[in-house]
Write a protein that holds these residues in place. Structure first.
Motif, PDB file in Angstrom:
ATOM      1  N   ALA A  22       0.840  -1.206   0.000  1.00  0.00           N
ATOM      2  CA  ALA A  22       0.000   0.000   0.000  1.00  0.00           C
ATOM      3  C   ALA A  22       0.872   1.252   0.000  1.00  0.00           C
ATOM      4  N   TYR A  31      -4.386   6.127  -4.128  1.00  0.00           N
ATOM      5  CA  TYR A  31      -5.034   6.056  -2.815  1.00  0.00           C
ATOM      6  C   TYR A  31      -5.052   4.591  -2.397  1.00  0.00           C
ATOM      7  N   VAL A  32      -4.885   4.350  -1.114  1.00  0.00           N
ATOM      8  CA  VAL A  32      -4.725   2.965  -0.656  1.00  0.00           C
ATOM      9  C   VAL A  32      -5.435   2.718   0.671  1.00  0.00           C
ATOM     10  N   GLN A  33      -5.590   1.462   0.943  1.00  0.00           N
ATOM     11  CA  GLN A  33      -6.099   1.010   2.244  1.00  0.00           C
ATOM     12  C   GLN A  33      -5.400  -0.327   2.512  1.00  0.00           C
TER      13      GLN A  33
END
Lengths: 180, 382
Positions: A22, A31-33
Motif C-alpha cells: 500500500a 489512494y490505498v487502504q
C-alpha cells in the motif's frame, strides 16, 4: 480499484506485506487502504491481510471477499486454507514456493506464479533460516507480475514502512522483481 | 502533506497538531496504539506536553479534569470497558464545563470478550453532557480532533470522538496532515476566563442546592444549542485552511432519493458505495451520515430527509429492551414534524462485517416492505 488478499502465517510478515504494498502504491500516487483480518493473531497460525489500491479515495470499509489477486507467503497454507476463495476469474495467485506454477492444481481459471521468496530472504539475511521474513521479496515479485507499482516506489515504500534492515529488504524486493 | 497512517495514529497526530499540553491515558486494545504513538511524539520532543501514566481510565479522565481546570489543553483516549470505567468522570468533565477532547475507539462491551467494533460503549455515554462525534475516516479523526478543541473551548463542553475498532483503528490509509503553522492560525492557545490558580484562589464544584443546580443544566443545554452553529462555523473556517468541510450531518445523493439510509461511522462510508451501485440499477437512494449525535442535529436531519418517502436506519448498537439507538433518536426527531416511515436495522454488532451487498439487501427489503418496523436484526444466526 484493485483488491489484494495475502495469506501467511503469524510472524511471517503478511500484515507488513500489505502495508508495504500500500505504501508503495501511495508513493506511486495512488489512494490505498491496508489492514489485517480482524482476528486474534498467533505465531504460526494462518493470517490474512488486505490491500486496496485505487485512483480515488477508498470509501468501502468492509473486508475483501472477491480479490483480484492473492499472495500466498507460505505454500503449506494451500493444504489448509482455501486460498482461491472468491478470487475473480482470470485473477492471479503468487505463491512463495521453489516449485513450478504447474505443480499447483488450483483450477484453470487463474494465473498462477511462483517465486522462491524464502531463498531470497535467507540470502539477504532477513529473519532466520527457520523463520525467514519473506514479505518484501514477495511484494517485489508481485509488482513485476501485475505492473501496478514501480520497483522504485516499492523501494520508497520499504524505506518508509520497514523499521530495520531497509537496504537488505530493498535488495530482496529487487532480486525477486528481477527473477520472475 | 499526504501520508499513510492507521486511524489510531491519525488520532495521535490530531492531538499533536492541537498542541495538547497534558495527556493522561491507560492502554486498552484497540486504542493502545494511539497513546503509544503519543508517548513517542512527546519523548521525541515533537510535542511539548506532560504525559501522565495512570493506573486506570477513571484516573486518566480525573487527571485530564485537573489539568483542564488549571487551563491546560488535555487529551485522553480509551475503548469499551475503559470508557465505562471513566463514566463517572465524564459527567464530571461536562458539568465542570471543561473542554477536554478525547478519543474512544468503539469496541464491543464484554462479555463475551471482544475487541471488535460496536457503538454501545460510547452511546452509553450519550447523556453525560459531552459533545459526541462519530468519525468515519482517518482524515475525519485527525481533523475532528483539531476542530473539536476549537468548538469545545468556546462552548466549554468536552468532546468525545468515536470511531470503529479495526475498520479504522488498525487500517492504514492516506491522510492529509495540515502544517502545524496552519493549525496554529485556526486554533489559538486555550485561555479560560476562570481557572484553578494558586495566586487567585477560587472554589470549583462546590455544594449546589436545588436553588442553582437546575440552572447549571439550563446553561449546558444552551451551550449545546450554541455548539450546533459553532460546529458549522468552525467547520467553514477549517475548510478555508484545508479544503475539507465537516458538518453535523453529511448527506449523499439525498435530494431526489425515495429511500434514505441513516448511518454513522464506517458503515456510512460503505453505504455511499452501495448508494452508487443501487443508483446504477435505477434505485433512487441516498445516504445521510450522522457525524455528530450530541448536539443532535434535528433541523439538519429534517431538512435532509424531507423529500424522501422511506428511511432505513442502520445501527451498530442496541439498547436491549427497545432497539437501535440512532433509530430511536431519529424517530424522536421526526415525531410531530413529519410522517416519513422509519425502518430500523441492526448490522455490524460486535464487529461483524457490513458489506456493500448487505446494504443493498436492506434497500431491497425496505423498498418491498409496506409497514415500517422498529428493528430488523440483519444477519443474526439463530
Amino acid at each position: 480499484m484493485i483488491e489484494i488478499r495475502m495469506h501467511g502465517r503469524g510472524g511471517q510478515g503478511a500484515v507488513k506485506a500489505s502495508f508495504v504494498l500500500a505504501e508503495a502504491a501511495f508513493q506511486g500516487g495512488k489512494y490505498v487502504q491496508a489492514f489485517p483480518r480482524f482476528g486474534v493473531e498467533r505465531r504460526g497460525a494462518p493470517v490474512e491481510a488486505f490491500t486496496r489500491i485505487d485512483d480515488k479515495p477508498v470509501q468501502i470499509r468492509s473486508q475483501i471477499y472477491y480479490p483480484d489477486a492473492v499472495i500466498v507467503l507460505d505454500q503449506t497454507l494451500i493444504e489448509v486454507v482455501d486460498v482461491t476463495k472468491g478470487l475473480k476469474k482470470g485473477g492471479c495467485i503468487l505463491i512463495n514456493s521453489d516449485k513450478k506454477p504447474k505443480k499447483y492444481d488450483l483450477g484453470n481459471e487463474y494465473n498462477i506464479y511462483t517465486i522462491d521468496a524464502t531463498k531470497i530472504a535467507v540470502e539477504n539475511n532477513l529473519g532466520s533460516r527457520a523463520a525467514p521474513i519473506v514479505n518484501t521479496a514477495i511484494v517485489g515479485a508481485f509488482v513485476k507480475i501485475t505492473g501496478i507499482v514501480k520497483l522504485d516506489d516499492v523501494k520508497k515504500g520499504i524505506e518508509n514502512s520497514i523499521p530495520r534492515n531497509k537496504e537488505e529488504n530493498k535488495k530482496a524486493a529487487t532480486q525477486a522483481f528481477n527473477s520472475i | 502533506m499526504k501520508k499513510t497512517m492507521i486511524g489510531n495514529h491519525a488520532a495521535s497526530w490530531g492531538a499533536q497538531l492541537s498542541r495538547v499540553q497534558v495527556i493522561a491515558a491507560y492502554p486498552i486494545t484497540p486504542q493502545t496504539l494511539i497513546v503509544e504513538k503519543l508517548s513517542e511524539i512527546v519523548a521525541d520532543g515533537e510535542l511539548d506536553a506532560k504525559f501522565i501514566k495512570v493506573e486506570s481510565e477513571h484516573s486518566a479522565m480525573s487527571a485530564c479534569i485537573g489539568a483542564s481546570a488549571t487551563g491546560a489543553r488535555a487529551y485522553t483516549a480509551t475503548s469499551a470497558q475503559g470508557l465505562a470505567l471513566m463514566h463517572e468522570m465524564l459527567h464530571w468533565a461536562a458539568l465542570a464545563r471543561l473542554p477536554i477532547v478525547m478519543t474512544n475507539v468503539n469496541r464491543a462491551m464484554a462479555p463475551g470478550w471482544s475487541i471488535w467494533a460496536d457503538q454501545n460503549d460510547s452511546l452509553s455515554q450519550r447523556d453525560t453532557g459531552m459533545m459526541h462525534i462519530f468519525a468515519s475516516s482517518s482524515q475525519d479523526i485527525l481533523d475532528s480532533t483539531i476542530i473539536s478543541y476549537k468548538v469545545s473551548e468556546q462552548v466549554l463542553l468536552p468532546t468525545l470522538i468515536s470511531f470503529d475498532a479495526f475498520f479504522l483503528s488498525h487500517t492504514m490509509e492516506v491522510v492529509d496532515m495540515p502544517p502545524i503553522t496552519d493549525v496554529d492560525k485556526f486554533l489559538p492557545p486555550y485561555n479560560p476566563e476562570y481557572k484553578l490558580d494558586v495566586n487567585n484562589p477560587r472554589s470549583f464544584g462546590a455544594l449546589t442546592s436545588e436553588e442553582h443546580y437546575y440552572e447549571f443544566r439550563y446553561k449546558m443545554q444552551n451551550a449545546m444549542d450554541d455548539a450546533v452553529g459553532l460546529i458549522k462555523k468552525e467547520g467553514r473556517e477549517f475548510e478555508k485552511l484545508t479544503g475539507r468541510y465537516y458538518d453535523l450531518v453529511h448527506s449523499y445523493k439525498c435530494e431526489d432519493a425515495d429511500l434514505i439510509f441513516v448511518t454513522s461511522g464506517t458503515i456510512a462510508e460503505t453505504t455511499n458505495v452501495a448508494v452508487d451501485e443501487l443508483r446504477k440499477d435505477g434505485k433512487k437512494v441516498g445516504n445521510l451520515k450522522i457525524r455528530v449525535i450530541r448536539p443532535y442535529p434535528k433541523q439538519d436531519i429534517l431538512k435532509a430527509v424531507k423529500n424522501c418517502s422511506k428511511i432505513a436506519v442502520i445501527d451498530r448498537n442496541i439498547s436491549c429492551g427497545y432497539h437501535g439507538i440512532f433509530a430511536q433518536e431519529l424517530k424522536g426527531a421526526l415525531y410531530n414534524e413529519s410522517d416519513i416511515p422509519v425502518w430500523g436495522y441492526l448490522a455490524g454488532i460486535g464487529g461483524r462485517d457490513v458489506k456493500v451487498d448487505d446494504i443493498k439487501e436492506i434497500a431491497d427489503e425496505t423498498f418491498k416492505s409496506k409497514k415500517p418496523v422498529d428493528m430488523i436484526m440483519k444477519g443474526v444466526k439463530i
